[in-house]
Write a protein that holds these residues in place. Sequence first.
Motif, PDB file in Angstrom:
ATOM      1  N   LEU A 607       0.831  -1.202   0.000  1.00  0.00           N
ATOM      2  CA  LEU A 607       0.000   0.000   0.000  1.00  0.00           C
ATOM      3  C   LEU A 607       0.868   1.256   0.000  1.00  0.00           C
ATOM      4  O   LEU A 607       0.582   2.228  -0.716  1.00  0.00           O
ATOM      5  N   SER A 608       1.947   1.230   0.814  1.00  0.00           N
ATOM      6  CA  SER A 608       2.854   2.377   0.858  1.00  0.00           C
ATOM      7  C   SER A 608       3.503   2.603  -0.496  1.00  0.00           C
ATOM      8  O   SER A 608       3.615   3.747  -0.966  1.00  0.00           O
ATOM      9  N   THR A 609       3.942   1.497  -1.128  1.00  0.00           N
ATOM     10  CA  THR A 609       4.550   1.617  -2.455  1.00  0.00           C
ATOM     11  C   THR A 609       3.547   2.148  -3.471  1.00  0.00           C
ATOM     12  O   THR A 609       3.874   3.005  -4.300  1.00  0.00           O
ATOM     13  N   PHE A 610       2.308   1.628  -3.394  1.00  0.00           N
ATOM     14  CA  PHE A 610       1.259   2.095  -4.310  1.00  0.00           C
ATOM     15  C   PHE A 610       0.979   3.583  -4.109  1.00  0.00           C
ATOM     16  O   PHE A 610       0.887   4.344  -5.073  1.00  0.00           O
ATOM     17  N   LEU A 611       0.861   3.999  -2.851  1.00  0.00           N
ATOM     18  CA  LEU A 611       0.570   5.398  -2.576  1.00  0.00           C
ATOM     19  C   LEU A 611       1.731   6.305  -2.961  1.00  0.00           C
ATOM     20  O   LEU A 611       1.527   7.397  -3.503  1.00  0.00           O
ATOM     21  N   SER A 612       2.969   5.835  -2.680  1.00  0.00           N
ATOM     22  CA  SER A 612       4.126   6.691  -2.969  1.00  0.00           C
ATOM     23  C   SER A 612       4.485   6.684  -4.446  1.00  0.00           C
ATOM     24  O   SER A 612       4.768   7.743  -5.027  1.00  0.00           O
ATOM     25  N   GLN A 613       4.456   5.490  -5.069  1.00  0.00           N
ATOM     26  CA  GLN A 613       4.899   5.399  -6.454  1.00  0.00           C
ATOM     27  C   GLN A 613       3.756   5.714  -7.429  1.00  0.00           C
ATOM     28  O   GLN A 613       3.858   6.615  -8.259  1.00  0.00           O
ATOM     29  N   THR A 614       2.667   4.938  -7.289  1.00  0.00           N
ATOM     30  CA  THR A 614       1.577   5.085  -8.258  1.00  0.00           C
ATOM     31  C   THR A 614       0.785   6.368  -8.036  1.00  0.00           C
ATOM     32  O   THR A 614       0.611   7.174  -8.956  1.00  0.00           O
ATOM     33  N   VAL A 615       0.296   6.539  -6.782  1.00  0.00           N
ATOM     34  CA  VAL A 615      -0.568   7.688  -6.515  1.00  0.00           C
ATOM     35  C   VAL A 615       0.228   8.986  -6.477  1.00  0.00           C
ATOM     36  O   VAL A 615      -0.090   9.949  -7.177  1.00  0.00           O
ATOM     37  N   ASP A 616       1.283   9.003  -5.659  1.00  0.00           N
ATOM     38  CA  ASP A 616       2.008  10.263  -5.476  1.00  0.00           C
ATOM     39  C   ASP A 616       2.855  10.619  -6.698  1.00  0.00           C
ATOM     40  O   ASP A 616       2.777  11.739  -7.205  1.00  0.00           O
ATOM     41  N   TRP A 620      -0.097  11.767  -9.188  1.00  0.00           N
ATOM     42  CA  TRP A 620      -0.083  13.147  -8.710  1.00  0.00           C
ATOM     43  C   TRP A 620       1.030  13.958  -9.365  1.00  0.00           C
ATOM     44  O   TRP A 620       0.803  15.072  -9.832  1.00  0.00           O
ATOM     45  N   HIS A 621       2.265  13.382  -9.376  1.00  0.00           N
ATOM     46  CA  HIS A 621       3.387  14.154  -9.898  1.00  0.00           C
ATOM     47  C   HIS A 621       3.462  14.104 -11.423  1.00  0.00           C
ATOM     48  O   HIS A 621       3.403  15.132 -12.104  1.00  0.00           O
ATOM     49  N   GLU A 622       3.574  12.856 -11.936  1.00  0.00           N
ATOM     50  CA  GLU A 622       3.782  12.731 -13.383  1.00  0.00           C
ATOM     51  C   GLU A 622       2.549  13.152 -14.188  1.00  0.00           C
ATOM     52  O   GLU A 622       2.655  13.915 -15.149  1.00  0.00           O
ATOM     53  N   TRP A 623       1.354  12.642 -13.781  1.00  0.00           N
ATOM     54  CA  TRP A 623       0.156  12.925 -14.582  1.00  0.00           C
ATOM     55  C   TRP A 623      -0.480  14.270 -14.204  1.00  0.00           C
ATOM     56  O   TRP A 623      -0.638  15.147 -15.031  1.00  0.00           O
ATOM     57  N   PHE A 624      -0.799  14.415 -12.915  1.00  0.00           N
ATOM     58  CA  PHE A 624      -1.519  15.621 -12.522  1.00  0.00           C
ATOM     59  C   PHE A 624      -0.634  16.860 -12.633  1.00  0.00           C
ATOM     60  O   PHE A 624      -1.018  17.865 -13.237  1.00  0.00           O
TER      61      PHE A 624
END
Length: 696
Positions: A607-616, A620-624
Amino acid sequence: MPIFSLVPWVVLIPLIGLILNLLLGRRLGEAFSGTLATLAAGGSFVVAVLLAVGLSRDPHPTVVPFLNWITLDDFSARWAFRVDTLSVTMMLVVSGVGTLIHFYAIGYMHADVRHQGDPGRFTRFFVYLNLFIAAMMILVSADNFLMLFVGWEGVGLCSYLLIGFWFEKGKDGIANARAAKKAFIVNRIGDFGLLIALFLMVANFGSLDFSVVFEKAPALAAAAPGVLLAMTLFMLLGVTGKSAQIPLYVWLPDAMAGPTPVSALIHAATMVTAGVYLIIRSTPLFILAPAAQATVTWVGALTALFAATIAVGQYDIKKVLAYSTISQLGFMVAAVGMGAYVAGMFHLVTHAFFKALLFLSAGSVILGLERGHHHAAHHHGHGSHADDHHAVVEPVETFDPGDMRNMGGLRKTMPVTFWVYMIGTLALAGIFPFAGFWSKDEILLDASLHYPHVYWILSAAAFLTAFYMGRQVWMVFFGKARHEAAEHAEESPLVMTIPLILLAVLSALGGFINLPFKGFHQFGYWLEHTLGVIEFPPFDLVVAGLSTVLALGAIALSWFLYQRKPLENGDPDPLAKPLGLAFVGMENKWFVDEAYQFLFAQPYKALSTFLSQTVDWDIWHEWFHDSVLKKGFIGLARILADPVDLGFIDRVSYWLIDAIRASAESLRKLQNGFVRSYALSVVLGVAAILGYLLLK
């Protein structure tokens, strides 16, 4: 009594010791650092003895105010010291056993810092030890739950610092750091429970003072029993963390990564008993919540048996003792859950004696093997009869001085350590007349009278205790040496063996402070002044006899399996074949750590990896950021720049410029610089005005 005003010094003396060591320790050397820290712990013990003398004359509880801390509307909290027979008992145990461990640590750490290659850390170690004594004294001397929690967190911090003392060491270079982090995180889970309990107290009682909370508890039990039940169960969650009970016990075995005096001081004799002390101190709350009491009892009983089964399959000398500690804490927790508070405290005191003795003796064994290994390596490397092949020294990393499979025959090379270890083993196994016999049997007696099922669970745990301790003694001290290090092991110096001998005396005679005969319950009478009137069940020869028979039978069985045909180097464990998969489970700690990894740690990391890598990062960073914000901003900027700014705003300005330029060109004809033109313009203007007026 005036003597009670000395109580702040149980905290201040260790604090002064660690401050002086911070300022002067490394400059003045190891002798100064170790002696100063030991004297600081000893000074705290002297104050505790004086307090005990004062209580023997006037046993009424006394509160000694020290500092005001928080005042907020109707809520206030102060740092005040509570002097009663329960708190002073804990002070005596913490500072008394702690002083002996400090003294032992002078010799142990002198060798350990050199073995680890960093003598400069000697002073730091004793700073941490004094800090631990101070934090534990804050915990046991507090007059309110808030100051108790301050000490509670303080010992948690010291645990983290001392477990990870050699933070850069371990199998993969960071194993000790991981062990410290694991202890810290698991204890934070328990601390969350205790914090919630404190919040409930503030919400319902408006105070955290013991006297106020206990006075208002009956009214809350009558009006909202569910709230009181939640409060006590959250406190139990804190206990399972600090006192290593199911399900939060998993940090304690890994805590053996710290130097051996740490194992003895923090994880055997004192810190882990803080949870037991919390329940006993909170007796007025738990009495009003029978469901919580029953839960405490069953958690303790199941922990006692479960941890004992794991100890049977361990090979590391300190991890056997670690699981033994978890099991014995289970005995204490079960006792206080049953309402046998004196029995629980009695076992807490005696356990501090013989478990500190066993841990320190294990440290003596480990250092003896390290010296033997160094001697063997030196002999092979420089011996005159060694050829080139035999001169190759086995890498240090492949040798584990704590593995019992590398031991054997140490009773001949380390006789003092052997005899004190035997006394500690007999006390832990509950053999008459050693201390453990009296304290453990008192718990079993209370269980037999009120909780028959718990009695049989604890009896099974007692049987396994005697078995795994017998197994350890046969593997470590008897038979032939299974490694050259064991052949060349050397006895520890006096600075280490003197505390072992003193602890052995306490382990042998400590049980006589509370004999189960009418008129001899001295320890019980002492605690009555704090806990109220206590019933003392009469001595039961059947219970005592059965527990003794079970212990002796377990030792005999361990002799049959491990000494009748001693283990040879490389032999499988004698239990592996008859127990099969059960022994695999014991050896692998019933795969609880793996289960926790699978159920909690890995999903949390995923979950931490998903939130940090995928979500954040990805979303958030790359797409948003890069797509939505950046491209959106660029697109909006282009819209504002081209159609709005250039297409409209600039064009309007151009229109204005053109209009002004055209008007200027027209008006410029009127300003030609000829006077006759201006005169003509005036005449025409006057004529136009006159014509207008005439026509009007």
